[in-house]
Scaffold this motif. Structure first.
Motif, mmCIF file in Angstrom:
data_model
loop_
_atom_site.group_PDB
_atom_site.id
_atom_site.type_symbol
_atom_site.label_atom_id
_atom_site.label_comp_id
_atom_site.label_asym_id
_atom_site.label_seq_id
_atom_site.Cartn_x
_atom_site.Cartn_y
_atom_site.Cartn_z
ATOM 1 N N ALA A 111 4.317 -47.777 -1.803
ATOM 2 C CA ALA A 111 5.456 -48.705 -1.912
ATOM 3 C C ALA A 111 6.231 -48.433 -3.389
ATOM 4 O O ALA A 111 6.306 -49.687 -4.275
ATOM 5 C CB ALA A 111 5.104 -50.192 -1.870
ATOM 6 N N PHE B 293 9.335 -48.298 -6.140
ATOM 7 C CA PHE B 293 10.692 -48.696 -5.930
ATOM 8 C C PHE B 293 11.602 -47.486 -6.008
ATOM 9 O O PHE B 293 11.466 -46.894 -7.210
ATOM 10 C CB PHE B 293 10.806 -49.600 -7.023
ATOM 11 C CG PHE B 293 9.900 -50.897 -6.997
ATOM 12 C CD1 PHE B 293 9.398 -51.199 -8.216
ATOM 13 C CD2 PHE B 293 9.684 -51.568 -5.838
ATOM 14 C CE1 PHE B 293 8.338 -52.474 -8.188
ATOM 15 C CE2 PHE B 293 9.009 -52.849 -5.821
ATOM 16 C CZ PHE B 293 8.372 -53.045 -7.076
ATOM 17 N N PRO B 294 12.422 -47.163 -4.872
ATOM 18 C CA PRO B 294 13.037 -46.047 -4.937
ATOM 19 C C PRO B 294 14.197 -46.007 -6.147
ATOM 20 O O PRO B 294 14.718 -44.963 -6.652
ATOM 21 C CB PRO B 294 13.659 -45.942 -3.647
ATOM 22 C CG PRO B 294 13.618 -47.327 -3.046
ATOM 23 C CD PRO B 294 12.566 -47.893 -3.866
ATOM 24 N N HIS B 295 14.591 -47.215 -6.580
ATOM 25 C CA HIS B 295 15.876 -47.047 -7.294
ATOM 26 C C HIS B 295 15.688 -47.143 -8.829
ATOM 27 O O HIS B 295 16.419 -47.287 -9.836
ATOM 28 C CB HIS B 295 16.679 -48.410 -7.277
ATOM 29 C CG HIS B 295 15.853 -49.990 -7.229
ATOM 30 N ND1 HIS B 295 15.057 -50.063 -6.361
ATOM 31 C CD2 HIS B 295 15.830 -50.604 -8.336
ATOM 32 C CE1 HIS B 295 14.449 -51.223 -6.828
ATOM 33 N NE2 HIS B 295 15.057 -51.627 -7.851
ATOM 34 N N ARG C 150 11.165 -39.855 -5.722
ATOM 35 C CA ARG C 150 11.209 -39.044 -4.550
ATOM 36 C C ARG C 150 10.765 -37.407 -5.230
ATOM 37 O O ARG C 150 10.836 -36.378 -4.372
ATOM 38 C CB ARG C 150 12.543 -39.059 -3.935
ATOM 39 C CG ARG C 150 13.648 -38.637 -4.911
ATOM 40 C CD ARG C 150 15.246 -38.706 -4.127
ATOM 41 N NE ARG C 150 16.287 -38.886 -5.174
ATOM 42 C CZ ARG C 150 16.602 -39.860 -5.707
ATOM 43 N NH1 ARG C 150 16.158 -40.848 -5.506
ATOM 44 N NH2 ARG C 150 17.680 -39.615 -6.481
ATOM 45 N N LEU D 170 13.280 -48.542 3.758
ATOM 46 C CA LEU D 170 12.545 -49.010 2.662
ATOM 47 C C LEU D 170 11.024 -48.775 2.897
ATOM 48 O O LEU D 170 10.791 -49.639 4.061
ATOM 49 C CB LEU D 170 13.286 -49.960 1.871
ATOM 50 C CG LEU D 170 14.386 -49.949 1.094
ATOM 51 C CD1 LEU D 170 14.630 -51.455 0.493
ATOM 52 C CD2 LEU D 170 14.425 -49.135 0.003
ATOM 53 N N ILE E 50 7.253 -52.865 0.234
ATOM 54 C CA ILE E 50 7.890 -52.901 -1.102
ATOM 55 C C ILE E 50 7.968 -54.508 -1.643
ATOM 56 O O ILE E 50 7.956 -54.781 -2.920
ATOM 57 C CB ILE E 50 9.084 -52.268 -1.148
ATOM 58 C CG1 ILE E 50 9.312 -51.312 -2.344
ATOM 59 C CG2 ILE E 50 10.469 -53.036 -1.163
ATOM 60 C CD1 ILE E 50 10.600 -50.437 -2.031
ATOM 61 N N HIS F 295 13.129 -62.982 -7.684
ATOM 62 C CA HIS F 295 13.143 -61.809 -8.389
ATOM 63 C C HIS F 295 12.919 -60.498 -7.246
ATOM 64 O O HIS F 295 13.370 -59.510 -7.591
ATOM 65 C CB HIS F 295 12.145 -61.588 -9.244
ATOM 66 C CG HIS F 295 12.489 -62.195 -10.722
ATOM 67 N ND1 HIS F 295 11.712 -62.127 -11.667
ATOM 68 C CD2 HIS F 295 13.361 -63.285 -10.997
ATOM 69 C CE1 HIS F 295 12.385 -62.763 -12.776
ATOM 70 N NE2 HIS F 295 13.560 -63.270 -12.295
ATOM 71 N N ARG G 88 15.825 -58.011 -7.891
ATOM 72 C CA ARG G 88 15.358 -56.871 -8.681
ATOM 73 C C ARG G 88 14.684 -55.674 -7.929
ATOM 74 O O ARG G 88 14.620 -54.470 -8.468
ATOM 75 C CB ARG G 88 14.131 -57.295 -9.664
ATOM 76 C CG ARG G 88 14.585 -58.217 -10.759
ATOM 77 C CD ARG G 88 13.481 -58.210 -11.758
ATOM 78 N NE ARG G 88 13.093 -57.195 -12.670
ATOM 79 C CZ ARG G 88 11.893 -56.629 -13.139
ATOM 80 N NH1 ARG G 88 11.002 -57.587 -12.989
ATOM 81 N NH2 ARG G 88 11.714 -55.596 -13.447
ATOM 82 N N VAL G 89 14.506 -56.156 -6.615
ATOM 83 C CA VAL G 89 14.078 -55.027 -5.628
ATOM 84 C C VAL G 89 14.935 -54.463 -4.417
ATOM 85 O O VAL G 89 15.452 -53.645 -4.501
ATOM 86 C CB VAL G 89 12.588 -55.112 -5.029
ATOM 87 C CG1 VAL G 89 12.138 -54.221 -4.189
ATOM 88 C CG2 VAL G 89 11.536 -55.388 -6.465
ATOM 89 N N PRO H 179 18.821 -53.899 -5.697
ATOM 90 C CA PRO H 179 19.235 -52.646 -6.407
ATOM 91 C C PRO H 179 18.819 -51.571 -5.387
ATOM 92 O O PRO H 179 19.389 -50.464 -5.240
ATOM 93 C CB PRO H 179 18.296 -52.799 -7.515
ATOM 94 C CG PRO H 179 17.953 -54.203 -7.423
ATOM 95 C CD PRO H 179 18.134 -54.782 -6.104
ATOM 96 N N ALA H 180 17.759 -51.740 -4.395
ATOM 97 C CA ALA H 180 17.616 -50.619 -3.385
ATOM 98 C C ALA H 180 18.566 -50.398 -2.518
ATOM 99 O O ALA H 180 18.691 -48.971 -1.933
ATOM 100 C CB ALA H 180 16.141 -50.780 -2.986
ATOM 101 N N GLY I 155 16.122 -40.981 -1.620
ATOM 102 C CA GLY I 155 15.195 -41.847 -2.160
ATOM 103 C C GLY I 155 14.265 -42.960 -1.479
ATOM 104 O O GLY I 155 13.586 -43.878 -1.613
#
Lengths: 376, 277
Positions: free
Chosen positions: A100, A102-104, A147, B162, B166, B179, B183-184, B187-188, B267
């Motif tokens: 898990a 965070f991809p960004h 990645r 995703l 996550i 958040h 924050r996750v 943006p993802a 990603g």
């Protein structure tokens, strides 16, 4: 101070105490108890929750982490009752099975995520991130993106991300499941080393008994939501508390048996094929049926001498497999069941398929488990 | 952008078909573009010379410029509103479990199945019944309704890819639900938000039916152009402006998709399947 020193320093206070305590924890999903009245305590050690699918081990881990609530009982971490405390306020962190990440965010960004939530200064964050990357041997990877990393590297980032928060307990949910065999073995050693270096509690969930035996200071074996046995790997291996555990941990032979009598030396057993044996074990009722357990490496076989018939167990060699440092024999018994015997290279007597052999073992090496009367 | 392997060979037939398809699609537009430079107000041959006079007329036509401004305002507002609502719905449907989830998904996508003309009339009747007069606001509402499904699909697709833990990971590391979203999750899915907003803008900008019914005294550009067809004088300048605007918009769209589009799938799910335990 390096990351290791800080983490180790913080945990010596708990070293002789319990870091995680579960008291009569029970959780229901509908009518079934996924976790059934579990009581255990974890110190600053490598502690594994081992069991087959559906045994409740992952549910238990999630309960400690705070992702699942409980219907009865208490969860105590570092002396504080955290039963009603949400995950983001518990002093534990989790390494997830799928990592898990965070991809960004970059590697550094991922690791710093938890620290930013703590509102630490930029300098402090940078220094901690650098330290923990050294700890997991990924120095220099700060700017890479998830990645671009291999599975093993991603896993180390997930580890770093959790460890950088300096938790009292690190929870690991089958983190090695997605890795290939060789990488897995390497990571097992690394995780063990990490726990010893950092000195905090690791609670590790796995269904792989070999993995648990290799890595753990203590193992809790779970089945059907209940804890069946807790102990050091060697102890559980030598003294399994039930036929299920004997079968689950390591290899074992389980033969149908009936108790004939109890005496000083042990319990007299009649094995179904019509042979008698003596085993050690807790006293059992005469006439009770159950199973006799003996490990393949404890089984002694020798070519049957026709001139010396006795009341011991005999069988016929079905197959043999050369495993390098040892040889594994499948032996057919008169009642059509079979046994496995493993001999190391010191035995030079040659035995081929079709040979008749006498089978024996030291009484201390065998155990009797009564059949479970009813399913609770 | 994709790693699809078409196999060896140059596939001349496939490429030929592709370019013919593109040509058939865009030649009529190209023709119109050419005629925007026609030195006559006659939209047909014989060719009477090249001229940019229509562009000049267009730049001085207040009606035309007002319509352009209206379209830009409406499209921008639509983009903002549909991105907010579409993204929220897309993320919620895919990342959370709650009663009515399926219903929300169906409602969010329903406008795609409705003929816009019918929707336009229905919306107009609704507004009239409620006593709301047609205005910029009603147009924006109408456009948002049809644009939301696009954003929803784009965001939901990316959000679905995703890693499933996550949000839990973020919570584990100390993030409150706010958040986790800021924050996750957001943006993802950022590439999807960008592409979604641009798509919503485009959908709104060239939308005719809803605008026609819901617009008050401030027509959008397509409505203005449509109305101008009745008045021959207005056609060439409108054509010129429309050509210019189209070129700009298509360029924006193409650039956005090329630059951001490749990040739509990057990603994500970098870890192989979960082993059940």
């Amino acid at each position: 101070m390096t990351e290791t020193q800080t983490l180790a320093h913080k945990s010596t206070r708990q070293e002789r105490g319990d870091v995680v305590e579960l008291r009569e924890v029970t959780k229901y999903y509908g009518a079934t108890a996924a976790v059934d009245n579990v009581t255990l305590a974890v110190g600053a050690e490598f502690y594994s929750l081992l069991g087959p699918s559906g045994s409740g081990k992952t549910s238990l881990l999630r309960i400690i982490a705070g992702f699942a609530g409980i219907d009865r009982g208490q969860v105590v971490i570092a002396g504080k009752d955290v039963t009603r405390v949400p995950p983001y306020r518990r002093p534990c962190n989790t390494v997830f099975q799928q990592y898990a990440l965070f991809p960004h965010l970059s590697v550094a960004g991922n690791i710093a995520f938890g620290l930013k939530e703590e509102k630490l200064s930029k300098m402090e964050i940078q220094s901690r991130v650098g330290s923990v990357l050294d700890l997991v041997q990924l120095a220099g990877a700060e700017k890479r993106s998830p990645r671009e990393l291999s599975g093993g590297q991603q896993q180390r980032v997930a580890l770093a991300r959790a460890l950088v928060k300096r938790p009292k307990v690190l929870l690991l949910d089958e983190p090695l499941a997605a890795l290939d065999a060789k990488l897995r073995k390497g990571m097992q050693i690394e995780l063990k080393r990490l726990q010893q270096e950092v000195g905090i509690s690791f609670v590790y969930v796995t269904h792989d008994q070999e993995e648990a035996l290799v890595m753990s200071d203590r193992i809790a074996i779970m089945r059907g939501g209940k804890v069946q046995q807790i102990g050091e790997p060697q102890h559980i291996y030598d003294n399994p508390a039930s036929a299920f555990i004997a079968d689950f941990i390591g290899q074992s032979n389980l033969l149908a048996a009936e108790v004939l009598g109890v005496h000083m030396g042990g319990i007299a057993i009649r094995l179904q094929p019509g042979a008698l044996a003596t085993v050690s074990g807790p006293p059992a009722k005469i006439g009770s049926k159950g199973r006799l357990m003996v490990r393949p490496e404890d089984v002694k076989i020798a070519r049957l001498d026709a001139s010396e018939p006795g009341d011991g167990l005999v069988g016929r060699v079905k197959s043999q497999a050369f495993l390098g440092s040892s040889t594994r024999f499948e032996i057919a018994l008169p009642d059509h069941s079979q046994m496995i015997a493993v001999r190391d290279r010191s035995h030079t007597e040659r035995l081929d398929p079709g040979d008749e052999v006498s089978i024996s073992w030291p009484p201390r090496a065998a155990r009797f488990f009564p059949d479970e009367v009813s399913a609770p | 952008m994709s790693s699809f392997d078409f196999g060896s060979g140059r596939h001349t037939t496939l490429w030929t078909y592709f370019w013919v398809y593109i040509a058939v699609l865009y030649l009529p537009l190209a023709v119109l573009g050419i005629f925007s430079f026609h030195n006559s107000d006659h939209l047909g041959l014989p060719w009477q010379g090249f001229s940019t006079k229509w562009y000049e007329v267009a730049l001085h036509s207040s009606g035309l410029l007002d319509a352009l401004r209206t379209s830009l305002v409406v499209a921008t507002l639509t983009a903002v509103i549909s991105t907010v609502i579409g993204a929220a719905a897309g993320i919620a449907i895919v990342r959370f479990r709650f009663p009515g989830r399926g219903l929300l998904a169906a409602l969010g996508l329903a406008p795609l199945a409705v003929p816009y003309l019918g929707l336009a009339v229905a919306l107009l009747l609704t507004f009239v019944t409620l006593g709301i007069k047609p205005s910029l606001a009603t147009v924006v509402i109408g456009h948002s309704v049809i644009a939301i499904p696009y954003v929803l699909l784009l965001v939901a697709t990316r959000a679905a890819a995703l890693s499933e833990s996550i949000e839990e990971a973020a919570t584990d590391l100390g993030a409150t639900w706010l958040h986790v979203i800021l924050r996750v999750q957001l943006p993802a899915v950022r590439p999807a938000l960008i592409v979604g907003a641009v798509t919503a803008f485009q959908v709104s900008f060239d939308e005719l039916y809803l605008s026609y019914f819901l617009t008050g005294f401030q027509p959008t550009l397509p409505v203005y152009f449509f109305s101008s067809l009745r008045n021959g004088e207005l056609v060439p300048p409108a054509l010129a402006l429309t050509t210019a605007v189209s070129v700009v918009l298509v360029s924006i769209l193409v650039i956005t998709w090329v630059v951001v589009g490749r990040h739509l799938t990057k990603g994500l799910k970098t870890v192989p399947r979960k082993v059940s335990s």
